[in-house]
Design a protein around this motif. Structure first.
Motif, PDB file in Angstrom:
ATOM      1  N   ALA A  51       0.817  -1.215   0.000  1.00 27.53           N
ATOM      2  CA  ALA A  51       0.000   0.000   0.000  1.00 27.53           C
ATOM      3  C   ALA A  51       0.849   1.263   0.000  1.00 27.53           C
ATOM      4  N   GLU A  52       2.029   1.204   0.644  1.00 26.81           N
ATOM      5  CA  GLU A  52       2.883   2.373   0.763  1.00 26.81           C
ATOM      6  C   GLU A  52       3.903   2.494  -0.357  1.00 26.81           C
ATOM      7  N   GLY A  53       4.050   1.442  -1.166  1.00 28.26           N
ATOM      8  CA  GLY A  53       5.050   1.461  -2.228  1.00 28.26           C
ATOM      9  C   GLY A  53       6.471   1.391  -1.710  1.00 28.26           C
ATOM     10  N   LYS A  54       6.658   0.697  -0.606  1.00 25.56           N
ATOM     11  CA  LYS A  54       7.973   0.536   0.008  1.00 25.56           C
ATOM     12  C   LYS A  54       8.213  -0.936   0.276  1.00 25.56           C
ATOM     13  N   SER A  55       9.431  -1.286   0.650  1.00 27.87           N
ATOM     14  CA  SER A  55       9.701  -2.666   1.045  1.00 27.87           C
ATOM     15  C   SER A  55       9.193  -2.885   2.462  1.00 27.87           C
ATOM     16  N   PRO A  56       8.848  -4.125   2.824  1.00 29.36           N
ATOM     17  CA  PRO A  56       8.437  -4.395   4.207  1.00 29.36           C
ATOM     18  C   PRO A  56       9.501  -3.993   5.217  1.00 29.36           C
ATOM     19  N   PHE A  57      10.770  -4.204   4.865  1.00 31.06           N
ATOM     20  CA  PHE A  57      11.853  -3.828   5.777  1.00 31.06           C
ATOM     21  C   PHE A  57      11.851  -2.327   6.030  1.00 31.06           C
ATOM     22  N   ARG A  58      11.689  -1.519   4.963  1.00 31.72           N
ATOM     23  CA  ARG A  58      11.674  -0.077   5.151  1.00 31.72           C
ATOM     24  C   ARG A  58      10.473   0.358   5.996  1.00 31.72           C
ATOM     25  N   CYS A  59       9.350  -0.314   5.828  1.00 29.47           N
ATOM     26  CA  CYS A  59       8.182  -0.001   6.650  1.00 29.47           C
ATOM     27  C   CYS A  59       8.451  -0.324   8.113  1.00 29.47           C
ATOM     28  N   ALA A  60       9.087  -1.464   8.359  1.00 32.13           N
ATOM     29  CA  ALA A  60       9.408  -1.836   9.734  1.00 32.13           C
ATOM     30  C   ALA A  60      10.359  -0.827  10.368  1.00 32.13           C
ATOM     31  N   VAL A  61      11.374  -0.422   9.618  1.00 33.97           N
ATOM     32  CA  VAL A  61      12.332   0.563  10.126  1.00 33.97           C
ATOM     33  C   VAL A  61      11.636   1.888  10.410  1.00 33.97           C
ATOM     34  N   GLU A  62      10.791   2.335   9.486  1.00 31.46           N
ATOM     35  CA  GLU A  62      10.074   3.599   9.671  1.00 31.46           C
ATOM     36  C   GLU A  62       9.198   3.548  10.918  1.00 31.46           C
ATOM     37  N   LEU A  63       8.516   2.446  11.114  1.00 28.95           N
ATOM     38  CA  LEU A  63       7.634   2.321  12.264  1.00 28.95           C
ATOM     39  C   LEU A  63       8.418   2.350  13.563  1.00 28.95           C
ATOM     40  N   VAL A  64       9.537   1.631  13.608  1.00 28.20           N
ATOM     41  CA  VAL A  64      10.356   1.587  14.822  1.00 28.20           C
ATOM     42  C   VAL A  64      10.973   2.956  15.103  1.00 28.20           C
ATOM     43  N   GLN A  65      11.475   3.621  14.058  1.00 27.34           N
ATOM     44  CA  GLN A  65      12.080   4.938  14.252  1.00 27.34           C
ATOM     45  C   GLN A  65      11.054   5.960  14.726  1.00 27.34           C
ATOM     46  N   ALA A  66       9.900   5.988  14.085  1.00 24.39           N
ATOM     47  CA  ALA A  66       8.878   6.968  14.437  1.00 24.39           C
ATOM     48  C   ALA A  66       8.342   6.748  15.840  1.00 24.39           C
ATOM     49  N   SER A  67       8.403   5.519  16.316  1.00 24.27           N
ATOM     50  CA  SER A  67       7.883   5.177  17.644  1.00 24.27           C
ATOM     51  C   SER A  67       8.979   5.062  18.688  1.00 24.27           C
ATOM     52  N   GLU A  68      10.217   5.376  18.312  1.00 25.61           N
ATOM     53  CA  GLU A  68      11.368   5.291  19.214  1.00 25.61           C
ATOM     54  C   GLU A  68      11.465   3.910  19.846  1.00 25.61           C
ATOM     55  N   GLY A  69      11.186   2.900  19.044  1.00 25.25           N
ATOM     56  CA  GLY A  69      11.318   1.514  19.496  1.00 25.25           C
ATOM     57  C   GLY A  69      10.106   0.955  20.208  1.00 25.25           C
ATOM     58  N   ASP A  70       9.112   1.787  20.505  1.00 19.54           N
ATOM     59  CA  ASP A  70       7.931   1.333  21.250  1.00 19.54           C
ATOM     60  C   ASP A  70       6.909   0.755  20.268  1.00 19.54           C
ATOM     61  N   VAL A  71       7.170  -0.477  19.830  1.00 21.70           N
ATOM     62  CA  VAL A  71       6.317  -1.159  18.861  1.00 21.70           C
ATOM     63  C   VAL A  71       6.106  -2.593  19.340  1.00 21.70           C
ATOM     64  N   MET A  72       4.894  -3.089  19.190  1.00 18.47           N
ATOM     65  CA  MET A  72       4.592  -4.486  19.490  1.00 18.47           C
ATOM     66  C   MET A  72       3.915  -5.101  18.275  1.00 18.47           C
ATOM     67  N   ALA A  73       4.119  -6.405  18.107  1.00 13.30           N
ATOM     68  CA  ALA A  73       3.536  -7.090  16.949  1.00 13.30           C
ATOM     69  C   ALA A  73       3.192  -8.514  17.324  1.00 13.30           C
ATOM     70  N   ARG A  74       2.357  -9.136  16.510  1.00 18.22           N
ATOM     71  CA  ARG A  74       2.130 -10.571  16.651  1.00 18.22           C
ATOM     72  C   ARG A  74       2.764 -11.259  15.453  1.00 18.22           C
ATOM     73  N   TYR A  75       3.201 -12.513  15.675  1.00 18.28           N
ATOM     74  CA  TYR A  75       3.930 -13.273  14.666  1.00 18.28           C
ATOM     75  C   TYR A  75       3.235 -14.606  14.452  1.00 18.28           C
ATOM     76  N   HIS A  76       2.890 -14.878  13.229  1.00 19.75           N
ATOM     77  CA  HIS A  76       2.265 -16.147  12.887  1.00 19.75           C
ATOM     78  C   HIS A  76       3.328 -17.107  12.339  1.00 19.75           C
ATOM     79  N   ALA A  77       2.953 -18.384  12.258  1.00 25.39           N
ATOM     80  CA  ALA A  77       3.786 -19.421  11.620  1.00 25.39           C
ATOM     81  C   ALA A  77       5.077 -19.707  12.375  1.00 25.39           C
ATOM     82  N   ILE A  78       5.118 -19.397  13.669  1.00 27.59           N
ATOM     83  CA  ILE A  78       6.323 -19.691  14.444  1.00 27.59           C
ATOM     84  C   ILE A  78       6.393 -21.174  14.828  1.00 27.59           C
TER      85      ILE A  78
END
Length: 239
Positions: free
Chosen positions: A68-95
């Motif tokens: 949707a953003e026209g970016k790589s998933p990695f860049r989205c993850a980095v942007e989210l972590v940077q904008a939130s100063e590391g305060d991010v939580m997620a759920r992980y499937h297929a573990i």
């Protein structure tokens, strides 16, 4: 987050996330687990982020957000972590195995030394995780009663005294002198009701809950919030 400002470091992180194979022990310059390689970006779903400008990213997997953003998933993850100063939580499937394949999960849950816990943190904001409301009811209902993986007594022990003993907490059993932590449930009705779309639904079959002898839930309705306490390893068992 400051490490992301260095292009060389950012490139190395990107490369290792996509290409590095986990190794053990992790303290010998290894990775214990690589969640991207294990499940892929489409199985990583941010649930909470301090950044208010990324609220529409929550509850949606990073692969879909990237598209949707026209970016790589990695860049989205980095942007989210940077904008939130590391305060991010997620759920992980297929573990615990491939999606739709419960073979690995069955092997783990039925092992005699396996105990069951949950590491869901409910922050009261963002998108909740259904496991925070229904993890143990799912064990007792879906896996024990319906699937027949465990008898009810074994399932109860795996979610109460067994994990408590493993981490050195004197809880999880009925005995004179111990804290009166009790859950009264209907074996035929116990089970989760939440879904990923509606994660905060209360579980079914839970009639009463007592924490430290105080009645906190009656027929599914919360009565009070002040009965819990901080637990420390080795502290007296009485509440």
């Amino acid at each position: 987050c400051r490490r992301f400002d260095d292009p060389a470091t950012l490139a190395r992180i990107d490369d290792e996330i996509h290409n590095r194979v986990p190794a053990w022990p992790p303290w010998d310059d290894g990775w214990a687990h690589n969640l991207v390689r294990a499940g892929g970006w489409d199985n990583i779903v941010p649930l909470h982020a301090r950044s208010s400008t990324h609220s529409d990213w929550l509850g949606r997997n990073l692969a879909a957000t990237a598209a949707a953003e026209g970016k790589s998933p990695f860049r989205c993850a980095v942007e989210l972590v940077q904008a939130s100063e590391g305060d991010v939580m997620a759920r992980y499937h297929a573990i615990s195995g491939a999606p739709g394949d419960d073979g690995t999960l069955h092997e783990l849950m039925t092992h005699e030394h396996h105990s069951i816990g949950v590491d869901v943190i409910l922050k009261g904001e963002g998108v909740a995780h259904p496991g925070g409301f229904g993890a143990m009811p799912r064990v007792l209902g879906h896996y024990a009663r319906d699937a027949g993986w465990l008898d009810l007594g074994t399932a109860i022990r795996k979610v109460t005294s067994m994990p408590a003993d493993r981490i050195g907490m004197p809880r999880g059993r009925l005995a004179v002198g111990t804290a009166a932590d009790l859950v009264l449930f209907d074996p035929g009705g116990i089970g989760e009701r939440g879904t990923y779309a509606h994660p905060d639904r209360r579980p079914g079959g839970v009639e009463h809950v007592f924490i430290n002898g105080r009645h906190v839930v009656e027929r599914g309705e919360l009565l009070r919030r002040d009965a819990g306490q901080l637990l420390r390893r080795g502290q007296p068992s009485r509440g």
